[in-house]
Design a protein around this motif. Structure first.
Motif, short mmCIF file in Angstrom:
data_model
loop_
_atom_site.label_atom_id
_atom_site.label_comp_id
_atom_site.label_asym_id
_atom_site.label_seq_id
_atom_site.Cartn_x
_atom_site.Cartn_y
_atom_site.Cartn_z
N LYS A 470 0.84 -1.20 0.00
CA LYS A 470 0.00 0.00 0.00
C LYS A 470 0.88 1.25 0.00
CE LYS A 470 -1.64 -1.97 3.59
NZ LYS A 470 -2.36 -2.37 4.81
N ARG A 471 0.40 2.26 -0.64
CA ARG A 471 1.19 3.49 -0.78
C ARG A 471 1.44 4.13 0.58
NH1 ARG A 471 2.10 4.67 -5.90
NH2 ARG A 471 0.76 3.72 -7.47
N ASP A 475 3.75 9.19 -1.10
CA ASP A 475 3.14 8.59 -2.28
C ASP A 475 1.62 8.59 -2.20
OD1 ASP A 475 5.51 8.12 -3.54
OD2 ASP A 475 5.67 6.01 -2.97
N SER A 507 11.77 -2.10 -2.20
CA SER A 507 11.50 -1.34 -0.97
C SER A 507 12.41 -0.13 -0.86
CB SER A 507 11.68 -2.24 0.25
OG SER A 507 10.75 -3.28 0.26
N VAL A 510 11.03 2.62 -2.96
CA VAL A 510 9.83 3.20 -2.36
C VAL A 510 10.20 4.07 -1.16
CG1 VAL A 510 7.70 2.70 -1.11
CG2 VAL A 510 8.27 1.40 -3.16
N ARG A 513 11.72 7.46 -1.98
CA ARG A 513 10.77 8.44 -2.51
C ARG A 513 9.67 8.78 -1.49
NH1 ARG A 513 9.13 5.40 -6.11
NH2 ARG A 513 7.24 4.68 -5.07
N ALA A 514 9.05 7.76 -0.91
CA ALA A 514 7.89 7.98 -0.04
C ALA A 514 8.27 8.61 1.29
CB ALA A 514 7.16 6.66 0.20
N SER A 642 1.14 -6.87 3.83
CA SER A 642 2.46 -7.17 3.26
C SER A 642 3.02 -8.48 3.77
CB SER A 642 3.44 -6.03 3.58
OG SER A 642 3.62 -5.90 4.98
N LEU A 671 -2.16 0.85 -4.77
CA LEU A 671 -1.16 -0.19 -4.53
C LEU A 671 0.06 0.06 -5.40
CD1 LEU A 671 -3.60 -3.25 -4.62
CD2 LEU A 671 -2.93 -1.89 -2.64
N TYR A 672 1.19 -0.46 -4.94
CA TYR A 672 2.44 -0.27 -5.67
C TYR A 672 2.60 -1.27 -6.82
CZ TYR A 672 4.43 3.02 -2.29
OH TYR A 672 4.70 4.12 -1.53
N ILE A 673 1.98 -2.44 -6.74
CA ILE A 673 2.15 -3.43 -7.78
C ILE A 673 0.80 -3.82 -8.36
CG2 ILE A 673 4.24 -4.32 -6.67
CD1 ILE A 673 2.66 -6.71 -5.74
#
Length: 734
Positions: A470-471, A475, A507, A510, A513-514, A642, A671-673
Motif C-alpha cells: 500500500k502506498r 506517495d 523497498s 519506495v 521516494r515515499a 504485506s 497499490l504499488y504493484i
C-alpha cells in the motif's frame, strides 16, 4: 448567459490544476474561457489542460518582459516567481468576458457553483457575486460534506451588505470565489498589489467591495472548496511557505487597504480590523516584534470600536491584545505563552505525558547519554516481535551484557523473559520518557512520537515493518485515517533515522521516494524477522507453535491474515473491522482435514469475535511473533497485507482474497504493484472462489510456479537468514 473569464494563477501542482479545470468543465457553462497564467520557474502546464479549447495559457515572465521592453526599461533577470498578484493582473488584462472569476489552481468547485453566481449577477445587475466556501484536505473525487469544514455560513440569496458582508469575509479577505464585472474593475482601476507576496488579495478585495457599494449579492448554494495541501515539502501552498517578512507584509496590506475606506464603510473597517487582531494573535511575538510590534500597536490604538471588536476572543486573548495595544510587550509575552500552553494542554492541568515532557526538557535531557543503553520498541509496545526482536537476540548472543536493553512493552512477554537480563517500560510512561532521553541507541519498527526527539550523538535504527504494498507517506494523495499533517510528520521523523532497513531493491526505491530519505542510509540487508524462516530448526519451531495453540498435527493449517482498511475507522486511532471470510462455509468444506489460523492487523487485534468456531479457527492475532506462525502454516490467505512478501520466502502457496479490490485499489490508498499480473497466486473475489482454490491447490501451484519464482527473485532474494548479523555489524561494529 454572458461570457466568463476564469483566471487561474499557476506555479506547481499539475494534478491539482487538472482537477481544478475538470471541476470548471463540470459547471457546463455556455460561454467561458479559462486563463491559466504560469508563473516563472513553475511546472509546465500539463497537456491535458493546454489541449482543451477553452484554455489559454500565458507565461508571466514573457508578458512582463514585453511590458518592460515597451516601457524602455531593463529586462527582468531575477529567477524568483513573479507572484500570484502579477499572474492575476495579467489574467484580468487578457480576459475578454463580461465577468472575471478567480479560483486558485489547487481548489475546485462543486456542481452548479459558477452557474448560480452568473445567474444571480445577471438577475440583480450585480457588480460582485459570491457564495459559500468550504475547506477540505481531499481531492474532488473524495470530497463529501463530512470531510469538509464550512468556512462561511451564508443561507439563501442575500444582498452582501451589513452582517452578510461580515459573515462572508469572517475568515479573511480573499478573492477566491468572487465573480466581478470586468468593466467595473477596469473603470475603477482596481488591480492587485504586486509588491505584496502573501496578502495581495486584501487591498484588491477591500477596494472592490468599497467601490461596489450595495451592488453585491450572495448565493449560499454556490460552493467553492479551498483545498489544503498535505505535502508541504514538494507542493507547499503559498500560506505554508515560511517567511520572516509576513508580519511586515500584513501590516503593509492593511495600511494600504485603509486608504480606500471612509466613515461610511464601518462594516469593512470592522472586518479589516478583526483580521489584523487575529493575525496578531497568531504571530505575536514570533513574527511581530521590535519596530513591527510598534506598528501593530499604533494600528490597534486607531481602531474605532475596540471593545466590540474583541468580544469574540477568549479572555486571555483579549488580555494579550490589550497589552499589545498599550505597548506593554513584556506583559503580553507571558500571557501569550500561557494561552498557547493551555490550548495545547487542552485544559489547565493537561495530560500526564505533558508533565513528563517537562521533566524530560529540564532534567532528563540535561543528563549524560548512556551509549551502552539500547532503547527498543516494536509496534508501539504491543509485542516482543518483528525485526527488533531478532536484532535484540543477535545482540544478546554476540555482545552479551555489554549493553543494557530497554524494551518498550505494555505487558510482560514470556518469550522475552527467557532471554535473560533486560529492562521493561510501558509506552508513554515516565520510565519511557526517561530511557528514551538517555539511551544512546534506538531500535524501532514504527514511527516514533513527534515529541520524542533524538539527542545529538544518539544512533537511531529504523527497521520498518514490511515490504510496502500500500502506498506510503508522500506517495499518498488523500489521507483518510491519519492526521492530515501525516506527510510533514513523517518527513520530520525520518530526519532522525540514522539507518533504515530494507528487504529488497523495490523497498529501497519506495522508501527513498515515499519517506524522502537518503538512499545511502538505507541498509538493503533483508529483514531480521525473516531470519527464522531460514533457520536450521524451523520444523521444530513449527511443531512448537502448533502445540502452543493445540492444533492437531495431522491438520492442514490455513493462515488467514487480512489487513485493516484505511476507510474503516470511527475516528483518529479508533478502528473498525469486518471479517469478510465466511467461516461457516469454510468449516463445512474443510473442518475434517484443515484448520484456520487467523492473524489480523495489530490495529484490530482486539475486536474480532470468534466464539462458536472452537477447534476450527485459532486466533493468532495477539501472538507476538507472526514469523513463527508462517512456519506453522501450510497455506497463506491474505489480501493487502504485506505478510505475503515475507511468507514467499517459504515458497509455500499463497491465495489473495480481495473481495473489495476495485474500491481498495482506486479509492482508498492505491497499490504499488499490479495484483492481477505480479502476485504469486490467484486473486479471488468471493468466498466461493476461495473454497474452490483450496480444493485445487495442485493445479494452482503448477499454474503460478513461474510467477512465484519471479516474485521470489524480486522480493526475497536478499533474505538468507543473516540479515540481523549484517545490520548489527554495520550499526554496532563487528
Amino acid at each position: 448567459m454572458s461570457k466568463i473569464s476564469i483566471i487561474i494563477p499557476y506555479l506547481q501542482g499539475q494534478i491539482y490544476l487538472e482537477e481544478c479545470v475538470e471541476s470548471i468543465e463540470d459547471q457546463q457553462l455556455s460561454d467561458y474561457e479559462i486563463i491559466v497564467v504560469n508563473d516563472r520557474g513553475g511546472q509546465e502546464v500539463p497537456t491535458s489542460v493546454t489541449e482543451k479549447p477553452q484554455v489559454m495559457v500565458y507565461h508571466a515572465i514573457e508578458e512582463r518582459q514585453e511590458d518592460k521592453i515597451s516601457a524602455g526599461e531593463e529586462e527582468i533577470d531575477e529567477d524568483a516567481p513573479l507572484g500570484v498578484a502579477c499572474c492575476r493582473n495579467i489574467g484580468i488584462a487578457k480576459a475578454t468576458g463580461k465577468y472575471v472569476y478567480f479560483i486558485d489552481c489547487d481548489d475546485y468547485l462543486l456542481e452548479g457553483a459558477l452557474n448560480r453566481l452568473v445567474a444571480l449577477a445577471e438577475e440583480k445587475a450585480a457588480l460582485i457575486t459570491t457564495g459559500n466556501k468550504y475547506s477540505s484536505w481531499f481531492k474532488p473525487a473524495n470530497f463529501n460534506f463530512d470531510r469538509g469544514t464550512q468556512e462561511t455560513f451564508i443561507q439563501g440569496i442575500q444582498q452582501m451588505t451589513g452582517q452578510a458582508l461580515s459573515d462572508r469575509f469572517v475568515a479573511m479577505f480573499s478573492v477566491q470565489h468572487l465573480l466581478i464585472q470586468r468593466k467595473f474593475l477596469l473603470e475603477k482601476g482596481i488591480e492587485f498589489d504586486e509588491e505584496i507576496t502573501y496578502y495581495s488579495d486584501m487591498r484588491f478585495v477591500v477596494q472592490a467591495l468599497q467601490a461596489a457599494g450595495e451592488q453585491m449579492w450572495l448565493d449560499g448554494d454556490s460552493l467553492y472548496v479551498w483545498r489544503h495541501h498535505n505535502d508541504r515539502i514538494h507542493l507547499p501552498a503559498l500560506s505554508q511557505k515560511k517567511s520572516s517578512g509576513r508580519g511586515r507584509e500584513f501590516m503593509d496590506s492593511y495600511s494600504r487597504s485603509l486608504e480606500f475606506l471612509t466613515q461610511k464603510d464601518a462594516v469593512l473597517r470592522q472586518i479589516l480590523d478583526r483580521s489584523l487582531v487575529r493575525f496578531s494573535l497568531s504571530k505575536f511575538p514570533g513574527q511581530i516584534r521590535g519596530e513591527q510590534a510598534v506598528r501593530y500597536t499604533k494600528a490597534m490604538q486607531k481602531m474605532p470600536d475596540w471593545k466590540n471588536l474583541t468580544k469574540e476572543f477568549r479572555r486571555l486573548e483579549r488580555l494579550e491584545m490589550g497589552f499589545v495595544r498599550r505597548g506593554k510587550y513584556r506583559l503580553a509575552k507571558p500571557v501569550s505563552k500561557i494561552s498557547t500552553r493551555l490550548r495545547k494542554k487542552n485544559g489547565l492541568f493537561g495530560s500526564k505525558i505533558q508533565w513528563y515532557l517537562m521533566l524530560e526538557k529540564y532534567i532528563f535531557r540535561k543528563m549524560s547519554i548512556r551509549h551502552d543503553w539500547i532503547f527498543i520498541e516494536s509496534f508501539f509496545g504491543k509485542s516482543y516481535s518483528d525485526s527488533p526482536k531478532y536484532l535484540y537476540e543477535y545482540l544478546k548472543k554476540t555482545r552479551g551484557d555489554k549493553y543494557r536493553y530497554i524494551w518498550v512493552l505494555n505487558r510482560n512477554s514470556p518469550d522475552l523473559k527467557k532471554t535473560g537480563k533486560y529492562t521493561r517500560c510501558k509506552m508513554y510512561s515516565l520510565r519511557y520518557i526517561y530511557y528514551a532521553a538517555r539511551s544512546g541507541y534506538r531500535i524501532f519498527n514504527v514511527r516514533q512520537p513527534m515529541w520524542c526527539k533524538k539527542r545529538p550523538g544518539v544512533i537511531f535504527l529504523q527497521t520498518w515493518h514490511g515490504t510496502p504494498l500500500k502506498r506510503l507517506a508522500f506517495d499518498l494523495d488523500d489521507i483518510f485515517a491519519a492526521s492530515q499533517n501525516h506527510k510533514m510528520q513523517f518527513y520530520e521523523q525520518a530526519r532522525e533515522w540514522d539507518y533504515l532497513v530494507s528487504a529488497n531493491e523495490f523497498s529501497t526505491d519506495v522508501f527513498e521516494r515515499a519517506f524522502v530519505y537518503n538512499r545511502d542510509k538505507i541498509l538493503e540487508y533483508g529483514y531480521p524477522r525473516n531470519d527464522i524462516l531460514y533457520a536450521d530448526n524451523r520444523e521444530e519451531i513449527a511443531a512448537e507453535v502448533k502445540k502452543e495453540f493445540g492444533i492437531p498435527e495431522d491438520k492442514r493449517v490455513i493462515l488467514y491474515a487480512p489487513t485493516w482498511r484505511d476507510d474503516q475507522f470511527y475516528g483518529k486511532g479508533r478502528y473498525k473491522f469486518h471479517l469478510a471470510m465466511d467461516l461457516d462455509l469454510m468449516r463445512r468444506e474443510f473442518s475434517e482435514d484443515s484448520v484456520i489460523l487467523l492473524r489480523t492487523h495489530y490495529h484490530i487485534a482486539d475486536i474480532v469475535d470468534l466464539s462458536g468456531y472452537k477447534g476450527f479457527v485459532y486466533n493468532g492475532s495477539k501472538y507476538e511473533d507472526v514469523s513463527r506462525l508462517y512456519l506453522a502454516s501450510d497455506i497463506c490467505i491474505t489480501d493487502y497485507s504485506s505478510v505475503f512478501f515475507d511468507y514467499a520466502n517459504l515458497k509455500r502457496p499463497i491465495l489473495f482474497f480481495t473481495y473489495d479490490y476495485e474500491s481498495y485499489a482506486d479509492e482508498i490508498r492505491g497499490l504499488y504493484i499490479d495484483m492481477e499480473k505480479e502476485l504469486p497466486g490467484p486473486v479471488l473475489r468471493t468466498n466461493e472462489a476461495v473454497v474452490e482454490a483450496l480444493h485445487n491447490m495442485d493445479a494452482i501451484n503448477e499454474t503460478y510456479h513461474d510467477r512465484y519464482e519471479e516474485f521470489y527473485r524480486r522480493f526475497c532474494s536478499v533474505d538468507d537468514g543473516h540479515a540481523a548479523e549484517r545490520i548489527i555489524e554495520t550499526v554496532f561494529g563487528k
